[in-house]
Design an enzyme around this catalytic site. Structure first.
Site, PDB file in Angstrom:
ATOM      1  N   GLU A  40       0.874  -1.164   0.000  1.00 33.76           N
ATOM      2  CA  GLU A  40       0.000   0.000   0.000  1.00 33.76           C
ATOM      3  C   GLU A  40       0.916   1.221   0.000  1.00 33.76           C
ATOM      4  OE1 GLU A  40      -2.787   0.326   3.259  1.00 33.76           O
ATOM      5  OE2 GLU A  40      -3.511   2.259   2.506  1.00 33.76           O
ATOM      6  N   ARG A 264       5.087 -13.027   9.562  1.00 35.75           N
ATOM      7  CA  ARG A 264       5.761 -11.765   9.258  1.00 35.75           C
ATOM      8  C   ARG A 264       7.095 -11.701   9.982  1.00 35.75           C
ATOM      9  NH1 ARG A 264       3.831  -6.572   9.835  1.00 35.75           N
ATOM     10  NH2 ARG A 264       1.958  -7.240   8.813  1.00 35.75           N
ATOM     11  N   LYS A 274       4.202   0.779   9.681  1.00 33.82           N
ATOM     12  CA  LYS A 274       4.367   2.026   8.930  1.00 33.82           C
ATOM     13  C   LYS A 274       3.770   3.211   9.677  1.00 33.82           C
ATOM     14  CE  LYS A 274       3.030   0.131   4.952  1.00 33.82           C
ATOM     15  NZ  LYS A 274       2.584  -0.025   3.555  1.00 33.82           N
TER      16      LYS A 274
HETATM   17  P1  ATP Z   1       2.679  -2.258   8.058  1.00 28.76           P
HETATM   18  O1  ATP Z   1       1.916  -3.082   9.033  1.00 28.76           O
HETATM   19  O2  ATP Z   1       4.126  -2.123   8.374  1.00 28.76           O
HETATM   20  O3  ATP Z   1       2.051  -0.966   7.728  1.00 28.76           O
HETATM   21  P2  ATP Z   1       1.483  -3.517   5.861  1.00 28.76           P
HETATM   22  O4  ATP Z   1       1.279  -4.968   5.928  1.00 28.76           O
HETATM   23  O5  ATP Z   1       0.309  -2.670   6.096  1.00 28.76           O
HETATM   24  O6  ATP Z   1       2.706  -3.132   6.758  1.00 28.76           O
HETATM   25  P3  ATP Z   1       1.634  -3.392   3.049  1.00 28.76           P
HETATM   26  O7  ATP Z   1       2.110  -2.261   2.217  1.00 28.76           O
HETATM   27  O8  ATP Z   1       0.220  -3.735   3.020  1.00 28.76           O
HETATM   28  O9  ATP Z   1       2.097  -3.052   4.512  1.00 28.76           O
HETATM   29  O10 ATP Z   1       2.524  -4.674   2.792  1.00 28.76           O
HETATM   30  C1  ATP Z   1       2.871  -5.161   1.533  1.00 28.76           C
HETATM   31  C2  ATP Z   1       3.271  -6.593   1.655  1.00 28.76           C
HETATM   32  O11 ATP Z   1       4.367  -6.732   2.540  1.00 28.76           O
HETATM   33  C3  ATP Z   1       2.141  -7.440   2.211  1.00 28.76           C
HETATM   34  O12 ATP Z   1       2.038  -8.603   1.442  1.00 28.76           O
HETATM   35  C4  ATP Z   1       2.552  -7.704   3.622  1.00 28.76           C
HETATM   36  O13 ATP Z   1       2.055  -8.920   4.063  1.00 28.76           O
HETATM   37  C5  ATP Z   1       4.079  -7.706   3.509  1.00 28.76           C
HETATM   38  N1  ATP Z   1       4.671  -7.343   4.790  1.00 28.76           N
HETATM   39  C6  ATP Z   1       4.451  -6.235   5.518  1.00 28.76           C
HETATM   40  N2  ATP Z   1       5.126  -6.260   6.669  1.00 28.76           N
HETATM   41  C7  ATP Z   1       5.809  -7.427   6.684  1.00 28.76           C
HETATM   42  C8  ATP Z   1       6.699  -8.067   7.611  1.00 28.76           C
HETATM   43  N3  ATP Z   1       7.014  -7.498   8.764  1.00 28.76           N
HETATM   44  N4  ATP Z   1       7.205  -9.270   7.280  1.00 28.76           N
HETATM   45  C9  ATP Z   1       6.905  -9.854   6.121  1.00 28.76           C
HETATM   46  N5  ATP Z   1       6.075  -9.325   5.207  1.00 28.76           N
HETATM   47  C10 ATP Z   1       5.529  -8.124   5.474  1.00 28.76           C
HETATM   48 MG    MG Z   2      -1.414  -3.519   4.659  1.00 29.01          MG
END
Ligand code: ATP
Ligand code: MG
Length: 560
Positions: A40, A264, A274
């Protein structure tokens, strides 16, 4: 942590569970592998995303498939092109090329058409309740939810209202579109989930075309299906979403993408959300998203991490099915291992102490040939100037040394790296008793590792010639948090209460003159001090270095 330990030592690692799943389907004749990385664009990518990138692109590469970059841009409130650009830059830097660059917003028309199809099938309805009312009537795990009074609207009325939602006739929050599933479903996410909400907000790509935006659960699986994704990989917390993911695909009878979940990445002394990282940036607790203390990819890059080291880390971490926390030391181990092979050696003094070599002629300069990288012969050598006045590290002198102290002390000798032996003859102090200078003599026969009478000297210390040295800002970076898990907050506190006050200590040190030729991003090992990288804050003649990581490898020792 046991699984990590095993993988670090071993050469061939065993297949992870996703590779097993893929190989099983290949064995059944389903050979196409299509993955996607779906960020995102609401912030910069962090090391957790790097794990996901390496996994998605890595699997596609290994099985001759393709990986898309898809921006999951369904929430216009928090998203921005700045983030889109940074994400593309970071994925490239990590060494990956996407097959296609897509945006969930490109699918808004198709998603809208499909929503109409679901309404026509009696599988979706417009609800006039507020999102708060909907939340309150969802029930609990043990108590079924309450059906909305608007749940049984006719198809015609739903079509009319949904079309008018799109046309902008209603204000934010006045209506939503919900899937009609089961208000008593044991999985709360299937209790008539919201598919669309009204948001009169400009979108960074679609402008003002839309004032209704699809929710994650509706948009994500359908976007996967449009791109014919075979393996939609996401993190564990989405496993409860999978039945909904499958429900939409089944009801719409579209390409059956499948979702798979892995644990994760969590790292000690690090926050990865984020939202929290944005807070650090907005509150100016850090210099920006690329502050070298940030766990962002651009922060790690600025700190001196190489793409190779981040990829090696992702590989060593492996793919787990249960949540775990990885020792930050493993990440540092990976960059140290890489830089040891690739970074040229230089001499720099962080806490300078002046040394005057009293029997060395004034005004004379000699050049000593010094090896650039003992791990890489092709890196060659350079000439380092020596003169009568030098700087050495304060720590390398002790007035009253303990036993087995092989550095400099009164009456003792030490080798200057690639140069002469010197002996401390006199300690000069200021009125307050602080040591301000050492008077030494040198053995003129002792250049290049020899000595006048064959005597052996154990200690070797680094140094720079005072007349030739260049002052530089050395940013000694440490963990941003003092707590192993900064997300685990005590009552009445926030993660900000666990900031490390010493995460950035600025030193004014002296570096050898050859470093004046270096460019932003260049990485070096300052002998006996650590790995350093030239920071973009550098000005001509005024270099700024970030300490990437120290030399001492506590992680490898601990895990032997
Ligand atoms: P955050 O919780 O840090 O805001 P998010 O999951 O909302 O992260 P996205 O931009 O939606 O962020 O993530 C893009 C991809 O990266 C998704 O497929 C998510 O599952 C993966 N991802 C995010 N954080 C992690 C992590 N700590 N370890 C592994 N994969 C991750
Ligand atoms: Mg997300």
């Amino acid at each position: 942590m046991n699984n990590v330990k095993e993988e670090v030592g071993g050469n061939e690692r065993s297949r992870n569970f996703l590779e097993e799943i893929i190989e099983e389907s290949i064995a059944k004749g389903e050979t196409r592998v299509q993955t996607r990385f779906p960020p995102e664009p609401n912030g910069y990518l962090h090391i957790g995303h790097a794990k996901s990138i390496c996994l998605n692109f890595g699997l596609a590469k290994k099985y001759g498939g393709k990986c898309n970059l898809r921006f999951d841009d369904t929430n216009p409130v928090k998203e921005d092109v700045e983030y889109v650009d940074s994400i593309k830059e970071d994925v490239h830097w990590l060494g990956f090329d996407w097959a296609g660059e897509y945006y969930a917003s490109d699918y808004f028309d198709q998603l809208y058409e499909w929503a109409i199809e679901l309404i026509k099938k009696g599988k979706a309805y417009v609800d006039d309740q507020s999102q708060e009312e909907i939340r309150l009537t969802r029930g609990t795990v043990t108590v079924p939810g309450k059906e909305s009074p608007w749940r049984n609207r006719s198809v015609e009325e739903n079509l009319d209202l949904f079309q008018r939602m799109k046309a902008g006739e209603f204000g934010d929050g006045e209506k939503v579109l919900r899937a009609k599933i089961d208000m008593a479903h044991p999985n709360m996410l299937l209790r008539d989930p919201i598919m669309y909400r009204i948001l009169h907000t400009e979108h960074h790509r679609t402008g003002n075309k839309w004032c209704i935006y699809p929710m994650y659960d509706y948009a994500h699986g359908e976007s996967d299906s449009i791109e014919k994704i075979t393996h939609s990989i996401c993190t564990l917390e989405f496993d409860v979403h999978r039945p909904l993911y499958d429900w939409f695909i089944r009801e719409l009878n579209i390409f059956p993408s499948h979702q798979y979940e892995f644990a994760r990445l969590n790292l000690t002394y690090t926050i990865m959300s984020k939202r929290k990282l944005l807070q650090l940036v907005q509150n100016k607790i850090v210099m920006g998203w690329d502050d070298p203390r940030m766990p962002t990819i651009c922060g790690l890059r600025r700190k001196g991490y190489t793409p190779e080291s981040v990829r090696a880390f992702a590989e060593k971490v492996g793919v787990a099915k249960r949540d775990n926390v990885i020792d930050l030391g493993l990440l540092e181990f990976c960059v140290r291992e890489d830089l040891n092979k690739t970074a040229q050696r230089r001499m720099a003094v962080v806490n300078p102490l002046k040394v005057v070599v009293t029997n060395y002629p004034e005004g004379k300069t000699e050049l000593f040939e010094s090896i650039n990288n003992p791990e890489d012969e092709s890196a060659g050598t350079r000439m380092v100037p020596f003169s009568r006045e030098l700087y050495i590290e304060r720590d390398d002198f002790m007035e009253e040394p303990p036993k087995k102290y092989y550095r400099l002390s009164p009456g003792k000798e030490v080798r200057l790296r690639y140069s002469y032996l010197i002996k401390c003859e006199e300690v000069i102090k200021d009125a307050a008793g602080n040591i301000i200078e050492l008077r030494c003599t040198y053995d003129p026969e002792s250049g290049h590792g020899s000595s006048s009478d064959g005597r052996k000297v154990k200690g070797v210390i680094h140094w720079v010639s005072a007349a030739h040295a260049v002052e530089a800002e050395l940013r000694m970076l440490d963990n941003l948090f003092i707590k192993e898990n900064p997300d685990d907050v005590e009552e009445g506190k926030t993660f900000l209460d666990y900031l490390n006050p010493d995460s950035l200590v600025i030193k004014r040190g002296f570096i050898e003159p050859s470093l004046l030729d270096s460019n932003v991003g260049d990485r070096f090992q300052f002998e006996r001090v650590g790995y350093f990288c030239v920071d973009p804050d550098s000005q001509p003649g005024k270099l700024v270095f970030n300490r990437t990581v120290g030399l001492k490898d506590s992680w490898a020792k601990m895990n032997k």
